[in-house]
Each structure stands twice: as structure tokens, then as C-alpha cells.
Design a protein around this motif. Structure first.
Motif, mmCIF file in Angstrom:
data_model
loop_
_atom_site.group_PDB
_atom_site.id
_atom_site.type_symbol
_atom_site.label_atom_id
_atom_site.label_comp_id
_atom_site.label_asym_id
_atom_site.label_seq_id
_atom_site.Cartn_x
_atom_site.Cartn_y
_atom_site.Cartn_z
ATOM 1 N N UNK A 167 0.818 -1.204 0.000
ATOM 2 C CA UNK A 167 0.000 0.000 0.000
ATOM 3 C C UNK A 167 0.857 1.262 0.000
ATOM 4 N N UNK A 168 1.974 1.222 0.725
ATOM 5 C CA UNK A 168 2.874 2.365 0.712
ATOM 6 C C UNK A 168 3.451 2.587 -0.677
ATOM 7 N N UNK A 169 3.823 1.490 -1.332
ATOM 8 C CA UNK A 169 4.363 1.603 -2.693
ATOM 9 C C UNK A 169 3.314 2.175 -3.642
ATOM 10 N N UNK A 170 2.067 1.670 -3.516
ATOM 11 C CA UNK A 170 1.005 2.183 -4.377
ATOM 12 C C UNK A 170 0.741 3.655 -4.103
ATOM 13 N N UNK A 171 0.787 4.051 -2.829
ATOM 14 C CA UNK A 171 0.572 5.461 -2.498
ATOM 15 C C UNK A 171 1.665 6.336 -3.113
ATOM 16 N N UNK A 172 2.906 5.857 -3.056
ATOM 17 C CA UNK A 172 4.004 6.611 -3.668
ATOM 18 C C UNK A 172 3.837 6.683 -5.182
ATOM 19 N N UNK A 173 3.394 5.572 -5.780
ATOM 20 C CA UNK A 173 3.179 5.572 -7.221
ATOM 21 C C UNK A 173 2.064 6.542 -7.611
ATOM 22 N N UNK A 174 0.980 6.543 -6.829
ATOM 23 C CA UNK A 174 -0.118 7.464 -7.107
ATOM 24 C C UNK A 174 0.340 8.913 -6.963
ATOM 25 N N UNK A 175 1.130 9.179 -5.934
ATOM 26 C CA UNK A 175 1.618 10.547 -5.735
ATOM 27 C C UNK A 175 2.507 10.978 -6.897
ATOM 28 N N UNK A 176 3.382 10.058 -7.340
ATOM 29 C CA UNK A 176 4.255 10.375 -8.468
ATOM 30 C C UNK A 176 3.448 10.577 -9.745
ATOM 31 N N UNK A 177 2.415 9.728 -9.934
ATOM 32 C CA UNK A 177 1.559 9.875 -11.120
ATOM 33 C C UNK A 177 0.819 11.197 -11.088
ATOM 34 N N UNK A 178 0.359 11.614 -9.913
ATOM 35 C CA UNK A 178 -0.332 12.901 -9.804
ATOM 36 C C UNK A 178 0.592 14.057 -10.153
ATOM 37 N N UNK A 179 1.850 13.959 -9.701
ATOM 38 C CA UNK A 179 2.814 15.013 -10.031
ATOM 39 C C UNK A 179 3.042 15.067 -11.536
ATOM 40 N N UNK A 180 3.192 13.883 -12.148
ATOM 41 C CA UNK A 180 3.391 13.853 -13.603
ATOM 42 C C UNK A 180 2.175 14.409 -14.330
ATOM 43 N N UNK A 181 0.984 14.065 -13.840
ATOM 44 C CA UNK A 181 -0.232 14.556 -14.472
ATOM 45 C C UNK A 181 -0.330 16.069 -14.367
ATOM 46 N N UNK A 182 0.010 16.608 -13.204
ATOM 47 C CA UNK A 182 -0.017 18.059 -13.041
ATOM 48 C C UNK A 182 0.976 18.730 -13.981
ATOM 49 N N UNK A 183 2.156 18.116 -14.119
ATOM 50 C CA UNK A 183 3.141 18.682 -15.044
ATOM 51 C C UNK A 183 2.639 18.615 -16.482
ATOM 52 N N UNK A 184 2.022 17.480 -16.829
ATOM 53 C CA UNK A 184 1.490 17.340 -18.189
ATOM 54 C C UNK A 184 0.392 18.359 -18.451
ATOM 55 N N UNK A 185 -0.462 18.591 -17.462
ATOM 56 C CA UNK A 185 -1.517 19.590 -17.627
ATOM 57 C C UNK A 185 -0.926 20.990 -17.768
#
Length: 431
Positions: A167-185
Motif C-alpha cells: 500500500x505504501x508503494x502504491x501510495x508513492x506511485x499514485x503521488x508520483x503519477x499525480x505530479x506527472x499529471x499536473x506537469x502534463x496539464x
């Protein structure tokens, strides 16, 4: 070995204490040593979190060992023969504790030790009594249940730790994906603004360039006519001509920003392109001394890029760094080239870091937008053009935090080389 670093009491610890209190009031009530030992076990249980927090490596071992010793003392004071004590299940306490804090092998070790402590009372019992086959079977059953309880709890504890890590790994992955998504936006919004501004700039530049040519030609003719007879008029005409040249240069910058970029791609050595750009900037620099420190990784592969436009990228970045440090009396420009990865893409990054005053936080998010500049006389199109060139190369340009000054990182993807448009396939870029 996984360690729970909790230090505060919780309801489960209080429940343990309640159970121990119930044991204290059960027979034999007249045995004072029993109450004292149960009190000690309760104290150890309540202090367990604190012990482990302060001694993360040895705390679990100390806790389990204390519980084994106290369990052995308890059964020695709760029956004529310790091995027959009704309180023998107290050994489940150190066994379960070991199962929670240790892995399978550690659990087996402490369970063997707890079983040995319990079986130690078998020898004095044999001095007074004969142990029947049924007694041996009963003893074996008790010991086996120690092991069964330990391994079962350890299985649940191990699975719980595994799920927690997952779950910690998934949370880190989600956080990283959100950062990438914000950058892409943010990149998408910037690209839309660049496209709209590029179309407007192209139209205005073409409309302005023709009148500027007429004004400049007229001013030059006027200067020739009146330079001898009317010096003041000739001087004013010269001002007109020089200002027209300045506006014309600005229009040229607009066209550079708006016109389609036609890449002529070829395999190039990135360090050589960067060195040429640095030499060009140093040759034209007349301000305070700026030291250049280079750090290039060896055996770098070539990159498919347009030599002219890529050199323009590093000329612009180096020129900005020189001018920034020139305002503060000089400094050091550090240029590093090395292999890197971005979003699972292998490539080469060029890091350009200066020791100047840096860029204020409020401008960091907008620094690549048109007309955003830190220069007093700047137009604010240089970094926009550089960013556009990097986009055409399927690369990235970032302003990253540094130790003072400004640090720009240009990334050229090796994996994207096959996807970059070849000269005969070059299409118009976003306007």
C-alpha cells in the motif's frame, strides 16, 4: 525484522492488562509472588513500545527475553510442580510477541527458547514423580501448540507487513503519477498559450515588418538629405533609424518564435554541441569574469538532433547565465552532461547551473511562458523559443532547485530518437 515503533498506549495494551488483572485475582490468591510477577509482565507489556522505540535493533529481543523469564517465574510459583502449572499458557505471550516482531526463523528460535524454559521444570518434577506416557504426550501437545501459535501469528504479521509495504508503494506511485499529471496539464496549458500567441505573433510580425521597412528607408533618405544642412534633423532621423532597427530585431524574435521549426536531424555528439555554444558566448562576453566548470560523463552515445537549433538552446541558456552573474560581479557556470532517465526513457541530460541571484519563486512556474523575463531590458521570448526547440526534439527543459542561482536541465531522449521527425518527414511545429 519489522519493528512497530509505537510508543503510546492503545486499547489493546489496556485489554492485556485487564486480562492479567483477572489472572491475579484467580487462585492461588494467597501467592504474593504470583501477583508481583503478573504486575511485572503488565509493566513490560505497557513499556514494550517505548523499549522498542529507544532500542530499535535490540528492543524486540530484550522484550521477548524478559517475557520468557517472567513466564518461567510465574509457573514456578503457581503449582507444586512447575511443569503442571495451570498458568503454562503464559508462554504464549513471548511466543506471540516474537512472531509479531521477527521473521519465521526468529519466531522459531524464540519459540524453542520459550519451550526450553518451560521444559526446564521437567527435571525437578521427575525427581518426585514418574511421568506416564500420557504425560509425555500432554507435554508434547503443549509444546507443539506453542509452535503452531507462533507460526500462525507470524504468518499473519508477515502478510500484514507485506500488504502495508504494498500500500505504501502504491501510495508513492499514485503521488508520483499525480505530479506527472499536473506537469502534463501545465505543459498542455502552456502549449495552448504558445500556439495562440504564435499565431497572433506571426500575423502581427508580417503586418509590422513592411511599414518598418518603409520608415527605415525614409529615415535613411532623410538623413542623407539634411545631414549637412540641418544637423538636428539628421540626428533625429538617426534616432528613427536606430529605433526601427531595434523594433525590427524584436519582430525577428517574434517570427523565430512563431514560424515552424524545420529540424535537420543527424547523429551528434552533445558535448561538442555544448562546447561550441559555450565558446560562442565566451567570445562575445565583455562583463565580469565568469569561470566555467565542465563535468562530462565519458562514452556518451550520439543523439539525433538538429545541430543549429540545439546549439541555439545552449547559447541561450549560457547567455542568460552570464548576464545573470554579470549583474552580481561574476561567478561560476557549471555544465554537466550525463546519462539520465525520465519517465522510463533513457537519455542524456545537460545541466546548466549558475551562481547568480537565481529566479524568484513566483516566476519559476512561468519562466518558460512568453514575455516572462528577469532582465530589465529583456523581451521574455528566449526561454520560450528554447522550450519550443526542446519540444520539437521530443526532449524536456526544466528549471530545477539548486544551491543558489538558477539550474536548467535539458533532457534529450535516446528512446525517442526513432520517433523524432526526419528531415523529409518534418511537419510544421505548433505555432
Amino acid at each position: 525484522m519489522a519493528i512497530d515503533r509505537r510508543t503510546k498506549l492503545n486499547w489493546f495494551d489496556l485489554l492485556w492488562v485487564a486480562f492479567l488483572g483477572a489472572l491475579a485475582v484467580l487462585p492461588p490468591r494467597e501467592e504474593v509472588h504470583k501477583q508481583l510477577i503478573l504486575l511485572a509482565i503488565g509493566i513490560v507489556q505497557l513499556a514494550e513500545g517505548t523499549i522498542i522505540a529507544r532500542l530499535p535493533r535490540r528492543g524486540p529481543s530484550y522484550t521477548v527475553l524478559l517475557k520468557i523469564l517472567l513466564a518461567a517465574l510465574l509457573i514456578s510459583h503457581t503449582g507444586d510442580v512447575g511443569i503442571n502449572s495451570s498458568y503454562y499458557p503464559i508462554f504464549y505471550l513471548p511466543v506471540v510477541t516474537a512472531a509479531v516482531y521477527f521473521g519465521p526463523w526468529g519466531t522459531l528460535f524464540w519459540t524453542v527458547l520459550a519451550s526450553a524454559a518451560y521444559c526446564a521444570y521437567l527435571f525437578p518434577a521427575l525427581q518426585e514423580y514418574d511421568l506416564t506416557p500420557g504425560g509425555y504426550a500432554e507435554l508434547a501437545i503443549r509444546i507443539l501448540f506453542f509452535f503452531l501459535a507462533g507460526m500462525l501469528v507470524n504468518r499473519f504479521a508477515t502478510e500484514n507487513r507485506r500488504q502495508t509495504r504494498r500500500y505504501q508503494y502504491l501510495a508513492e506511485q499514485f503521488a508520483e503519477t499525480n505530479v506527472r499529471l499536473e506537469r502534463a496539464q501545465a505543459d498542455a496549458r502552456r502549449s495552448e498559450r504558445l500556439a495562440a500567441l504564435g499565431q497572433l505573433s506571426a500575423g502581427l510580425a508580417h503586418e509590422i515588418r513592411n511599414p518598418l521597412g518603409i520608415i527605415k528607408g525614409s529615415a535613411e533618405m532623410l538623413t542623407e538629405r539634411v545631414k549637412n544642412s540641418e544637423p538636428l534633423a539628421a540626428e533625429l532621423a538617426g534616432y528613427i533609424s536606430s529605433e526601427v532597427n531595434r523594433v525590427s530585431a524584436l519582430v525577428t524574435r517574434f517570427l523565430d518564435f512563431a514560424r515552424p521549426t524545420k529540424l535537420e536531424l543527424a547523429p551528434q555528439s552533445l558535448p561538442e554541441v555544448v562546447d561550441r555554444a559555450l565558446r560562442a558566448v565566451m567570445a562575445n562576453w565583455s562583463g565580469p569574469e565568469v569561470r566555467v566548470e565542465r563535468s562530462y560523463e565519458s562514452d556518451l552515445p550520439t543523439v539525433l538532433l538538429d545541430e543549429h537549433f540545439a546549439e541555439q538552446v545552449f547559447v541561450n541558456l549560457a547567455q542568460n547565465a552570464y548576464e545573470s552573474m554579470g549583474e552580481s560581479g561574476g561567478g561560476t557556470l557549471r555544465v554537466a552532461i550525463a546519462r539520465a532517465a525520465r519517465n522510463d526513457r533513457e537519455g542524456i541530460e545537460v545541466r546548466v547551473a549558475d551562481s547568480g541571484p537565481g529566479i524568484s519563486p513566483e516566476l519559476r512556474e512561468q519562466i518558460f511562458n512568453p514575455f516572462v523575463t528577469t532582465k530589465k531590458a529583456g523581451v521574455g521570448l528566449g526561454l520560450s523559443i528554447v522550450s519550443k526547440i526542446m519540444d520539437e526534439h521530443r526532449g524536456t527543459l526544466e528549471l530545477v532547485p539548486g544551491n543558489g542561482g538558477a539550474t536548467f536541465v535539458a533532457f534529450f531522449s535516446l528512446a525517442a530518437n526513432a520517433g523524432v521527425r526526419l528531415p523529409e518527414e518534418t511537419a510544421t511545429a505548433r505555432s
